[in-house]
Design a protein around this motif. Structure first.
Motif, mmCIF file in Angstrom:
data_model
loop_
_atom_site.group_PDB
_atom_site.id
_atom_site.type_symbol
_atom_site.label_atom_id
_atom_site.label_comp_id
_atom_site.label_asym_id
_atom_site.label_seq_id
_atom_site.Cartn_x
_atom_site.Cartn_y
_atom_site.Cartn_z
ATOM 1 N N GLU A 77 46.582 58.534 32.140
ATOM 2 C CA GLU A 77 45.346 57.781 32.080
ATOM 3 C C GLU A 77 44.152 58.674 32.375
ATOM 4 O O GLU A 77 44.242 59.620 33.167
ATOM 5 C CB GLU A 77 45.381 56.626 33.088
ATOM 6 N N ARG A 78 43.053 58.355 31.722
ATOM 7 C CA ARG A 78 41.779 59.012 32.038
ATOM 8 C C ARG A 78 41.224 58.383 33.315
ATOM 9 O O ARG A 78 41.161 57.153 33.405
ATOM 10 C CB ARG A 78 40.814 58.851 30.876
ATOM 11 N N PHE A 79 40.830 59.198 34.296
ATOM 12 C CA PHE A 79 40.383 58.674 35.590
ATOM 13 C C PHE A 79 38.935 58.241 35.480
ATOM 14 O O PHE A 79 37.997 58.983 35.792
ATOM 15 C CB PHE A 79 40.574 59.733 36.678
ATOM 16 N N ASP A 105 44.529 51.998 29.145
ATOM 17 C CA ASP A 105 44.936 50.615 29.370
ATOM 18 C C ASP A 105 43.965 49.637 28.699
ATOM 19 O O ASP A 105 44.387 48.596 28.179
ATOM 20 C CB ASP A 105 45.078 50.316 30.863
ATOM 21 N N VAL A 106 42.681 49.967 28.673
ATOM 22 C CA VAL A 106 41.704 49.105 28.002
ATOM 23 C C VAL A 106 41.989 49.067 26.504
ATOM 24 O O VAL A 106 41.984 48.000 25.874
ATOM 25 C CB VAL A 106 40.272 49.602 28.278
ATOM 26 N N GLN A 107 42.253 50.216 25.927
ATOM 27 C CA GLN A 107 42.552 50.283 24.497
ATOM 28 C C GLN A 107 43.826 49.519 24.160
ATOM 29 O O GLN A 107 43.895 48.831 23.136
ATOM 30 C CB GLN A 107 42.649 51.753 24.067
ATOM 31 N N ALA A 108 44.845 49.626 25.031
ATOM 32 C CA ALA A 108 46.115 48.935 24.773
ATOM 33 C C ALA A 108 45.961 47.420 24.888
ATOM 34 O O ALA A 108 46.585 46.666 24.142
ATOM 35 C CB ALA A 108 47.179 49.424 25.743
ATOM 36 N N PHE A 128 47.291 52.479 35.583
ATOM 37 C CA PHE A 128 46.936 53.448 36.613
ATOM 38 C C PHE A 128 45.681 52.969 37.343
ATOM 39 O O PHE A 128 44.853 52.262 36.759
ATOM 40 C CB PHE A 128 46.636 54.807 35.982
ATOM 41 N N PRO A 129 45.499 53.368 38.602
ATOM 42 C CA PRO A 129 44.263 53.014 39.307
ATOM 43 C C PRO A 129 43.032 53.567 38.596
ATOM 44 O O PRO A 129 43.077 54.630 37.977
ATOM 45 C CB PRO A 129 44.436 53.676 40.684
ATOM 46 N N ALA A 130 41.938 52.821 38.686
ATOM 47 C CA ALA A 130 40.663 53.252 38.119
ATOM 48 C C ALA A 130 39.855 54.001 39.178
ATOM 49 O O ALA A 130 40.079 53.851 40.384
ATOM 50 C CB ALA A 130 39.882 52.051 37.606
ATOM 51 N N SER A 131 38.887 54.786 38.720
ATOM 52 C CA SER A 131 38.102 55.616 39.639
ATOM 53 C C SER A 131 37.203 54.798 40.553
ATOM 54 O O SER A 131 36.782 55.277 41.603
ATOM 55 C CB SER A 131 37.264 56.627 38.848
ATOM 56 N N ASP A 132 36.901 53.552 40.165
ATOM 57 C CA ASP A 132 36.092 52.703 41.041
ATOM 58 C C ASP A 132 36.955 51.798 41.920
ATOM 59 O O ASP A 132 36.432 50.976 42.671
ATOM 60 C CB ASP A 132 35.091 51.870 40.235
ATOM 61 N N PRO A 155 37.721 65.420 32.406
ATOM 62 C CA PRO A 155 38.512 66.456 33.067
ATOM 63 C C PRO A 155 39.509 65.931 34.086
ATOM 64 O O PRO A 155 40.533 66.574 34.323
ATOM 65 C CB PRO A 155 37.452 67.324 33.741
ATOM 66 N N ASN A 156 39.220 64.780 34.691
ATOM 67 C CA ASN A 156 40.119 64.226 35.704
ATOM 68 C C ASN A 156 41.022 63.157 35.099
ATOM 69 O O ASN A 156 40.551 62.202 34.463
ATOM 70 C CB ASN A 156 39.319 63.625 36.860
ATOM 71 N N ARG A 157 42.322 63.309 35.340
ATOM 72 C CA ARG A 157 43.305 62.407 34.738
ATOM 73 C C ARG A 157 44.467 62.182 35.690
ATOM 74 O O ARG A 157 44.622 62.905 36.675
ATOM 75 C CB ARG A 157 43.841 63.016 33.428
ATOM 76 N N LEU A 158 45.288 61.233 35.367
ATOM 77 C CA LEU A 158 46.539 60.965 36.072
ATOM 78 C C LEU A 158 47.653 60.990 35.049
ATOM 79 O O LEU A 158 47.473 60.531 33.918
ATOM 80 C CB LEU A 158 46.489 59.604 36.760
#
Length: 250
Positions: free
Chosen positions: A70-72, A82-85, A103-107, A177-180
């Motif tokens: 996931e993109r963080f 997850d939004v796209q899916a 995956f957890p979101a950055s907020d 740049p930040n991902r999980l």
């Protein structure tokens, strides 16, 4: 490896196989666990599943959905997998919210390492006793032109760490740049890994992977499902693959 003449036939065939396999799996098990991917082909495949006339033959209330990476970014960001899916497939299914595991979101969790640990905890909670993650029945993966899978990019350390199921990815070579991402051992724990790719830009990576390249240099070369590993590709992506490696059927 299964080769299809074009993208439309590729995604249609994969969607049909997926639905048929889920029906079989749910006839044998109480539930099924599926790992989704993002990217162009991931979205096209999900829309083909959504639009299939056979979609409702699956008891979607018994299917759990996870993600390989996931993109963080904040919750609801349109760049999140997850939004796209949800837009492509999940919003059209009767799957309970508790069975969808983004995956957890950055907020939600600001620290990237803490977010990785939180998803690892989610996996552990759904795992059979003595395991770190659920029994993944089918894991979908896309493949980048550089051979990356999920957010495991070439020449990076730690992704094969069997002690971790999820890693924080910083300074990814493509935005953000930040991902999980799941680690390679977690990905390879899946019974079946289905890689769906199209286009001539994927041909070099696919050719290298099938020729036995180093997984460090071409991460897709390290993918190996427990029961089956299949590349579903179009003719353009198969341009560099010897005829002897192309299967006539699944």
């Amino acid at each position: 490896m299964i080769v299809h003449p074009d993208e439309d036939s590729l995604v249609g065939s994969v969607a049909a196989r997926f639905i048929t396999k889920l029906v079989d799996l749910l006839a044998e098990n109480d539930e099924a666990h599926v790992v989704l991917t993002g990217g162009g082909m991931g979205g096209q495949t999900q829309r083909a599943i959504r639009d299939s006339s056979a979609r409702d033959t699956v008891d979607w209330t018994r299917v759990h959905f996870w993600w390989g990476d996931e993109r963080f970014l904040p919750a609801g960001d349109p760049e999140r997998n997850d939004v796209q899916a949800r837009e492509a497939l999940l919003d059209a299914l009767p799957t309970p919210a508790a069975n969808v595991h983004p995956f957890p979101a950055s907020d939600e969790i600001e620290d990237l390492d803490e977010a990785a640990a939180a998803y690892a905890d989610q996996l552990l909670l759904a795992a059979p006793e003595g395991r770190k993650y659920p029994r993944f029945d089918i894991t979908f993966l896309g493949v980048g032109p550089d051979g990356h899978i999920a957010s495991l990019f070439p020449d990076r350390d730690g992704y094969r760490n069997a002690d971790k199921t999820v890693v924080a990815v910083r300074e990814a070579p493509k935005p953000p740049p930040n991902r999980l991402s799941l680690t390679l051992p977690a990905i390879n724990s899946s019974d079946r890994i289905w890689m769906v790719l199209s286009g001539s830009d994927k041909a070099p990576a696919l050719g290298l992977a099938l020729a036995g390249a180093s997984a460090n240099e071409v991460p897709v070369a390290g993918v190996q499902g427990r029961k089956r590993t299949v590349f579903f590709v179009d003719k353009k992506a198969a341009a560099d693959v010897p005829e002897s490696l192309i299967a006539s059927s699944y």
